[in-house]
Motif scaffolding. Structure first.
Motif, PDB file in Angstrom:
ATOM      1  N   GLU A 187       0.809  -1.213   0.000  1.00 31.19           N
ATOM      2  CA  GLU A 187       0.000   0.000   0.000  1.00 31.19           C
ATOM      3  C   GLU A 187       0.844   1.265   0.000  1.00 31.19           C
ATOM      4  N   LEU A 188       2.041   1.188   0.590  1.00 33.86           N
ATOM      5  CA  LEU A 188       2.887   2.371   0.743  1.00 33.86           C
ATOM      6  C   LEU A 188       3.931   2.431  -0.369  1.00 33.86           C
ATOM      7  N   SER A 189       4.308   3.641  -0.752  1.00 32.54           N
ATOM      8  CA  SER A 189       5.357   3.806  -1.752  1.00 32.54           C
ATOM      9  C   SER A 189       6.698   3.375  -1.166  1.00 32.54           C
ATOM     10  N   GLU A 190       7.631   3.038  -2.048  1.00 33.89           N
ATOM     11  CA  GLU A 190       8.962   2.627  -1.596  1.00 33.89           C
ATOM     12  C   GLU A 190       9.631   3.753  -0.809  1.00 33.89           C
ATOM     13  N   ALA A 191       9.442   4.987  -1.274  1.00 29.02           N
ATOM     14  CA  ALA A 191      10.058   6.124  -0.584  1.00 29.02           C
ATOM     15  C   ALA A 191       9.518   6.253   0.834  1.00 29.02           C
ATOM     16  N   ARG A 192       8.199   6.100   0.994  1.00 28.40           N
ATOM     17  CA  ARG A 192       7.588   6.200   2.320  1.00 28.40           C
ATOM     18  C   ARG A 192       8.055   5.055   3.208  1.00 28.40           C
ATOM     19  N   GLN A 193       8.179   3.861   2.648  1.00 24.95           N
ATOM     20  CA  GLN A 193       8.641   2.727   3.444  1.00 24.95           C
ATOM     21  C   GLN A 193      10.082   2.909   3.895  1.00 24.95           C
ATOM     22  N   ARG A 194      10.937   3.440   3.015  1.00 24.98           N
ATOM     23  CA  ARG A 194      12.325   3.693   3.424  1.00 24.98           C
ATOM     24  C   ARG A 194      12.387   4.778   4.508  1.00 24.98           C
ATOM     25  N   GLU A 195      11.479   5.764   4.398  1.00 23.89           N
ATOM     26  CA  GLU A 195      11.419   6.808   5.423  1.00 23.89           C
ATOM     27  C   GLU A 195      11.040   6.218   6.775  1.00 23.89           C
ATOM     28  N   LEU A 196      10.044   5.331   6.775  1.00 20.02           N
ATOM     29  CA  LEU A 196       9.620   4.693   8.022  1.00 20.02           C
ATOM     30  C   LEU A 196      10.708   3.777   8.568  1.00 20.02           C
ATOM     31  N   ALA A 197      11.395   3.082   7.674  1.00 15.23           N
ATOM     32  CA  ALA A 197      12.486   2.198   8.113  1.00 15.23           C
ATOM     33  C   ALA A 197      13.592   3.020   8.765  1.00 15.23           C
ATOM     34  N   GLY A 198      13.801   4.245   8.262  1.00 18.55           N
ATOM     35  CA  GLY A 198      14.824   5.102   8.846  1.00 18.55           C
ATOM     36  C   GLY A 198      14.529   5.487  10.281  1.00 18.55           C
ATOM     37  N   LEU A 199      13.237   5.535  10.632  1.00 24.06           N
ATOM     38  CA  LEU A 199      12.865   5.871  12.008  1.00 24.06           C
ATOM     39  C   LEU A 199      13.314   4.796  12.988  1.00 24.06           C
ATOM     40  N   LEU A 200      13.455   3.565  12.489  1.00 29.34           N
ATOM     41  CA  LEU A 200      13.880   2.458  13.346  1.00 29.34           C
ATOM     42  C   LEU A 200      15.369   2.168  13.239  1.00 29.34           C
ATOM     43  N   GLU A 201      16.100   3.051  12.570  1.00 28.32           N
ATOM     44  CA  GLU A 201      17.543   2.834  12.429  1.00 28.32           C
ATOM     45  C   GLU A 201      18.257   2.724  13.775  1.00 28.32           C
ATOM     46  N   PRO A 202      17.855   3.515  14.812  1.00 29.32           N
ATOM     47  CA  PRO A 202      18.526   3.346  16.116  1.00 29.32           C
ATOM     48  C   PRO A 202      18.339   1.952  16.700  1.00 29.32           C
ATOM     49  N   VAL A 203      17.270   1.267  16.306  1.00 32.85           N
ATOM     50  CA  VAL A 203      17.013  -0.085  16.823  1.00 32.85           C
ATOM     51  C   VAL A 203      17.710  -1.137  15.974  1.00 32.85           C
ATOM     52  N   THR A 204      17.638  -0.980  14.651  1.00 35.85           N
ATOM     53  CA  THR A 204      18.160  -2.007  13.741  1.00 35.85           C
ATOM     54  C   THR A 204      19.627  -1.795  13.379  1.00 35.85           C
ATOM     55  N   GLY A 205      20.086  -0.544  13.430  1.00 39.70           N
ATOM     56  CA  GLY A 205      21.443  -0.258  13.006  1.00 39.70           C
ATOM     57  C   GLY A 205      21.612  -0.276  11.501  1.00 39.70           C
ATOM     58  N   LYS A 206      20.498  -0.252  10.756  1.00 39.47           N
ATOM     59  CA  LYS A 206      20.551  -0.311   9.296  1.00 39.47           C
ATOM     60  C   LYS A 206      19.708   0.826   8.727  1.00 39.47           C
ATOM     61  N   SER A 207      20.081   1.296   7.559  1.00 39.45           N
ATOM     62  CA  SER A 207      19.375   2.418   6.947  1.00 39.45           C
ATOM     63  C   SER A 207      19.130   2.145   5.473  1.00 39.45           C
ATOM     64  N   GLY A 208      18.320   3.019   4.850  1.00 43.61           N
ATOM     65  CA  GLY A 208      18.071   2.920   3.418  1.00 43.61           C
ATOM     66  C   GLY A 208      17.395   1.622   3.018  1.00 43.61           C
ATOM     67  N   GLU A 209      17.734   1.161   1.815  1.00 33.06           N
ATOM     68  CA  GLU A 209      17.131  -0.060   1.287  1.00 33.06           C
ATOM     69  C   GLU A 209      17.500  -1.276   2.127  1.00 33.06           C
ATOM     70  N   THR A 210      18.724  -1.292   2.653  1.00 32.18           N
ATOM     71  CA  THR A 210      19.153  -2.409   3.510  1.00 32.18           C
ATOM     72  C   THR A 210      18.282  -2.492   4.763  1.00 32.18           C
ATOM     73  N   GLY A 211      18.039  -1.335   5.368  1.00 33.97           N
ATOM     74  CA  GLY A 211      17.192  -1.316   6.562  1.00 33.97           C
ATOM     75  C   GLY A 211      15.769  -1.732   6.266  1.00 33.97           C
ATOM     76  N   LEU A 212      15.241  -1.318   5.110  1.00 33.63           N
ATOM     77  CA  LEU A 212      13.876  -1.674   4.737  1.00 33.63           C
ATOM     78  C   LEU A 212      13.740  -3.175   4.528  1.00 33.63           C
ATOM     79  N   GLN A 213      14.691  -3.763   3.791  1.00 23.61           N
ATOM     80  CA  GLN A 213      14.627  -5.204   3.545  1.00 23.61           C
ATOM     81  C   GLN A 213      14.770  -5.990   4.853  1.00 23.61           C
ATOM     82  N   TYR A 214      15.604  -5.473   5.746  1.00 28.98           N
ATOM     83  CA  TYR A 214      15.782  -6.138   7.039  1.00 28.98           C
ATOM     84  C   TYR A 214      14.484  -6.112   7.838  1.00 28.98           C
ATOM     85  N   LEU A 215      13.793  -4.964   7.863  1.00 28.99           N
ATOM     86  CA  LEU A 215      12.535  -4.852   8.600  1.00 28.99           C
ATOM     87  C   LEU A 215      11.450  -5.719   7.973  1.00 28.99           C
TER      88      LEU A 215
END
Length: 226
Positions: A187-215
């Motif tokens: 339902e969400l655009s890739e850009a919006r999903q990467r933005e949301l994944a970035g909010l959890l970067e302090p928890v996951t330690g990953k950002s960008g596309e890598t962080g999104l795929q990890y989540l």
């Protein structure tokens, strides 16, 4: 317009949604639970008939426990559903849509005496009718509500990634956010999903596309994929 939709936004920016259950299905679910409790008490009464006063004492104790702790047990141990609620697809949750706790369930059920006043659950029914989320007095005090449980067959298609176990110490609210992200990936655009994944970067330690795929992988794991 009447809208039974209930939604909250987590600190991570993920919207969680549910459908609040109105008075009619809740009353019917309660009637089913009363029927089951009555059958149990009837069977106990027959079994304890020979025990005279001792049997009567045991029956009264069981009657008290069934009246006040039968719903608490099922709501906490059986995923928020008594047999009556399960029959109508209802579930008790906290008002942040997390699983109901022992304390909240105990409070909402002990306050049924207030909902009963002045008779026949008049106060509770009136409270549900006047409240936009159909909460009775016990629900408002305990911070709980009754919603429809999403049918398993209605679950959206999950991302096609290999599931991964969540990082140690992932908080419950973060888990709900990850689950919502995985369920709504279509339902969400890739850009919006990467933005949301970035909010959890302090928890996951990953950002960008890598962080999104990890989540996405963690979300699939939390939703039962192995």
């Amino acid at each position: 317009m009447l809208d039974t939709a209930y939604s909250i936004e987590t600190p991570e920016g993920i919207d969680l949604k549910a459908q609040a259950a109105g008075p009619v299905p809740r009353i019917l679910a309660y009637a089913v639970d009363v029927f089951y409790r009555s059958l149990i008490l009837l069977a106990l009464g027959i079994a304890l008939a020979f025990a005279d006063r001792a049997g009567m004492g045991i029956w009264l104790l069981c009657s008290f426990l069934l009246e006040w702790f039968y719903p608490v047990f099922f709501e906490v141990v059986r995923n928020g559903q008594t047999p009556g609620k399960k029959a109508f697809g209802l579930i008790v949750v906290n008002d942040n849509l997390t699983p109901v706790s022992w304390g909240a369930s105990l409070l909402r059920n002990l306050l049924r005496f207030a909902d009963f006043l002045p008779f026949g659950y008049a106060a509770g029914t009136l409270s549900m009718v006047l409240n936009k989320n159909f909460q009775r007095l016990g629900d408002m005090a305990a911070g709980t509500l009754v919603v429809y449980r999403q049918a398993g067959g209605q679950r959206p298609e999950l991302p096609k990634v290999a599931p991964l176990a969540p990082p140690r110490g992932l908080q419950l609210q973060d888990q709900l956010a990850v689950i919502s992200l995985a369920e709504r990936h279509g339902e969400l655009s890739e850009a919006r999903q990467r933005e949301l994944a970035g909010l959890l970067e302090p928890v996951t330690g990953k950002s960008g596309e890598t962080g999104l795929q990890y989540l996405r992988a963690v979300g699939c794991w939390l939703l039962g994929s192995r």
